[in-house]
Motif scaffolding. Structure first.
Motif, PDB file in Angstrom:
ATOM      1  N   TYR A 250      29.891  40.083  39.026  1.00 33.75           N
ATOM      2  CA  TYR A 250      30.956  40.293  38.047  1.00 33.75           C
ATOM      3  C   TYR A 250      30.943  39.145  37.053  1.00 33.75           C
ATOM      4  CZ  TYR A 250      32.463  43.782  41.396  1.00 33.75           C
ATOM      5  OH  TYR A 250      32.499  44.868  42.244  1.00 33.75           O
ATOM      6  N   PRO A 252      32.463  37.351  33.700  1.00 32.89           N
ATOM      7  CA  PRO A 252      33.622  37.285  32.804  1.00 32.89           C
ATOM      8  C   PRO A 252      33.149  37.188  31.348  1.00 32.89           C
ATOM      9  CG  PRO A 252      33.233  35.141  33.804  1.00 32.89           C
ATOM     10  CD  PRO A 252      32.222  36.077  34.401  1.00 32.89           C
ATOM     11  N   HIS A 256      37.469  40.165  26.955  1.00 40.73           N
ATOM     12  CA  HIS A 256      37.781  41.209  27.939  1.00 40.73           C
ATOM     13  C   HIS A 256      38.670  40.631  29.041  1.00 40.73           C
ATOM     14  CE1 HIS A 256      34.935  44.171  26.271  1.00 40.73           C
ATOM     15  NE2 HIS A 256      34.168  43.124  26.027  1.00 40.73           N
ATOM     16  N   LYS A 257      39.656  41.397  29.455  1.00 38.16           N
ATOM     17  CA  LYS A 257      40.628  40.923  30.434  1.00 38.16           C
ATOM     18  C   LYS A 257      40.008  40.717  31.811  1.00 38.16           C
ATOM     19  CE  LYS A 257      45.194  42.037  32.362  1.00 38.16           C
ATOM     20  NZ  LYS A 257      46.327  43.015  32.352  1.00 38.16           N
ATOM     21  N   TYR A 258      39.164  41.673  32.233  1.00 34.27           N
ATOM     22  CA  TYR A 258      38.581  41.595  33.566  1.00 34.27           C
ATOM     23  C   TYR A 258      37.062  41.436  33.480  1.00 34.27           C
ATOM     24  CZ  TYR A 258      43.124  43.559  34.882  1.00 34.27           C
ATOM     25  OH  TYR A 258      44.458  43.770  35.048  1.00 34.27           O
ATOM     26  N   GLU A 274      35.388  46.946  34.759  1.00 32.55           N
ATOM     27  CA  GLU A 274      36.238  46.928  35.943  1.00 32.55           C
ATOM     28  C   GLU A 274      37.693  46.913  35.483  1.00 32.55           C
ATOM     29  OE1 GLU A 274      35.950  47.061  39.208  1.00 32.55           O
ATOM     30  OE2 GLU A 274      33.778  47.312  39.210  1.00 32.55           O
ATOM     31  N   MET A 276      40.253  45.708  37.478  1.00 38.82           N
ATOM     32  CA  MET A 276      41.003  44.750  38.277  1.00 38.82           C
ATOM     33  C   MET A 276      40.258  43.420  38.221  1.00 38.82           C
ATOM     34  SD  MET A 276      40.120  45.913  42.191  1.00 38.82           S
ATOM     35  CE  MET A 276      40.704  47.578  41.929  1.00 38.82           C
ATOM     36  N   LYS A 277      40.929  42.351  38.565  1.00 38.14           N
ATOM     37  CA  LYS A 277      40.326  41.025  38.472  1.00 38.14           C
ATOM     38  C   LYS A 277      39.441  40.775  39.687  1.00 38.14           C
ATOM     39  CE  LYS A 277      41.324  36.182  37.525  1.00 38.14           C
ATOM     40  NZ  LYS A 277      40.323  36.173  36.433  1.00 38.14           N
TER      41      LYS A 277
END
Length: 301
Positions: A250, A252, A256-258, A274, A276-277
């Motif tokens: 994943y 970052p 983008h927030k997630y 995605e 969710m974090k």
């Protein structure tokens, strides 16, 4: 972290016998093993070799190197959350390529909980002498399983003459001179041979002494401290050497927030959003990856 051993080797080489011997030896040492067993057929025939008190997850009708990767992640998650164990043994189907199999093991969801100690490949010495009778594709897989091993179990030596054993050992060692090789009958090896393996280098444990012990195939977990620019990240990916086979995790991204789910294989990149974090980290799989500078590192220009 849980130590993980991947048992590789061609069909009928003696992997299940090795698994049974290792389970018994871990128990003598007071350690509780868990097992994930991958079989191509509908019946879990080989799982009969696993004691009933050993946590066991089976994957039938599919190779973990292909469509079974997500299924493998689910089985690992179930073991980690629902079972108590000290060490994990994964027996792959004989049709599995070791790089693909390791890729299935390293989900970014729990990579920080698992310590891949190494690939133990069981090589059928009798089959080695007859490898020219295989199809080119099958022979290549046979050789790849040996090439990427961290320990080679040269099995079924009781079926060979002394001169044949010497010849096979020398030929296999020339294919992979970084891995120790042990000659066996019925895949019986001392437990100390595998517990000494050091195939994986996580980011925080890399140091000069560890680099000196680098073997062919290893993994590296990288955690991002801040978001990165997507174009810059893809430029970094394009500049990676061919020795990086897989990446998954994943990432970052700025704006983008997630974090986005990122996957890389054979030069191809895939991004999936995605909602969710997720933990911002990726796993790299390949050769000599401890020397690679990762974008986001303080040392990366």
């Amino acid at each position: 972290m849980k130590d993980v051993y991947l048992l590789s080797g061609f069909l009928g080489s003696g992997k299940t016998s090795l698994l049974a011997h290792l389970i018994a030896q871990f128990k003598v040492e007071g350690l509780k093993p868990a097992v994930i067993m991958n079989e191509l057929g509908k019946l879990a025939f080989d799982s009969r070799a696993v004691d009933k008190d050993v946590p066991l997850k089976e994957m039938l009708e599919g190779c973990i190197c292909c469509t079974g990767s997500e299924k493998m992640e689910a089985q690992l998650q179930t073991l980690l959350e629902g079972e108590t164990f000290d060490v994990l043994l994964i027996e792959t189907t004989g049709a599995a390529h070791p790089v693909e199999a390791i890729n299935a093991v390293f989900s970014p969801l729990f990579a920080s909980k698992l310590n891949m100690k190494g690939i133990v490949t069981v090589a059928d010495c009798k089959r080695w002498l007859e490898r020219d009778k295989m199809t080119p594709q099958t022979r290549m897989l046979f050789l790849e399983q040996i090439k990427h091993a961290h320990l080679i179990v040269a099995n079924k030596t009781d079926l060979l003459s002394d001169s044949e054993i010497a010849s096979v050992t020398m030929q296999i060692q020339s294919l992979n001179n970084a891995a120790p090789i042990i000659q066996t009958t019925n895949s019986k090896i001392p437990l100390a041979l595998i517990t000494k393996l050091e195939a994986t280098f996580h980011e925080k444990s890399i140091n000069k002494t560890a680099i000196g012990k680098q073997l062919f195939l290893s993994s590296r977990l990288h955690t991002f401290s801040e978001a990165v620019d997507q174009d810059s990240f893809e430029d970094w990916v394009r500049g990676l050497p061919d020795t990086v086979y897989r990446m998954k995790g994943y990432v970052p991204l700025k704006g983008h927030k997630y974090p986005y789910l990122f996957q890389y294989a054979y030069g191809m990149v895939q991004w999936l959003p995605e909602f969710m974090k997720m933990e911002p980290q990726i796993v790299l799989i390949g050769e000599q990856i401890d020397t690679i500078e990762i974008i986001g590192d303080s040392s990366y220009d």
